[in-house]
Scaffold this motif. Sequence first.
Motif, short mmCIF file in Angstrom:
data_model
loop_
_atom_site.label_atom_id
_atom_site.label_comp_id
_atom_site.label_asym_id
_atom_site.label_seq_id
_atom_site.Cartn_x
_atom_site.Cartn_y
_atom_site.Cartn_z
N ASP A 1 -6.82 -2.47 6.26
CA ASP A 1 -7.81 -1.39 6.49
C ASP A 1 -7.75 -1.20 7.87
N GLN B 1 0.98 -1.32 -0.27
CA GLN B 1 -0.05 -0.10 0.01
C GLN B 1 0.92 1.28 0.13
N TYR C 1 -3.77 3.76 6.88
CA TYR C 1 -4.31 2.37 6.28
C TYR C 1 -5.75 2.59 5.72
N ASP C 2 -6.31 3.65 5.41
CA ASP C 2 -7.49 3.88 4.81
C ASP C 2 -7.73 3.57 3.48
N ILE C 3 -8.38 2.17 3.19
CA ILE C 3 -8.11 1.72 1.48
C ILE C 3 -9.11 2.40 0.96
N ARG C 4 -9.98 3.42 1.41
CA ARG C 4 -10.89 4.41 0.66
C ARG C 4 -10.24 5.72 0.18
N GLU D 1 -11.25 4.82 8.38
CA GLU D 1 -10.98 6.29 7.67
C GLU D 1 -10.30 7.09 8.72
N GLY E 1 -4.01 4.61 1.31
CA GLY E 1 -4.31 3.14 1.47
C GLY E 1 -4.37 2.09 0.28
N ARG E 2 -4.24 2.80 -0.66
CA ARG E 2 -4.43 1.75 -1.97
C ARG E 2 -3.26 0.92 -2.32
N VAL F 1 -9.22 -8.12 2.55
CA VAL F 1 -9.14 -6.94 3.27
C VAL F 1 -9.01 -7.43 4.44
#
Length: 196
Positions: free
Chosen positions: A70, A30, A77-80, A73, A84-85, A100
Amino acid sequence: MTTTTLRELNGFDQAPAVLADSTLILIDYQNTYTQGVMELDGWREALDAAAELLGRARAAGAKVIHVVNDGGEGTPYDIRAEIGRIHPRVAPVEGEPTVVKGKPDAFLGTGLDRLVEEAGNDTVVLAGFMTHMCVAFTAQGAFLRGSHVTIVADACATRPLRTAAGEVTADQLHRAALVTVHDLYGVVVAEGSQLL
């Protein structure tokens, strides 16, 4: 001084995985680890090695599974969020699932076990960020579920840490984690080119 590993004492297979007969699990590549508070030492070189390993695995017809952590928010580590991607150099393509997770062992509380079973083999190749945390714990999880594990060392990276017990460099921590895995949980290879 030469030591005998627990793998040797138990008579476990010492041969590294064959890519075509394996499931490649890429752990937490990430953007989290390429900048800011969680930036890892050597992440660029590890990412280069991971991209090469991924290309070789795809060419060999290996199953590929991506894992992300994840943290929710507003965290690194916020995958949104972009932070975090998965880094675009090793991003999934169509047909490659992403698991996830919320714990260091990617098998814990996720569908990873099912995906590995569906891949139809008990051999997994692991690489990712951070060596001493999610890579090592996922190696342990894979070993405990009965998989033959190989870790590609140069495709992993970590960061230095300071504790009351002392300071360790990123390289020391990286090597210590790999030695721990090598003792029992799996085979460690220096680089992906060592896998047939």
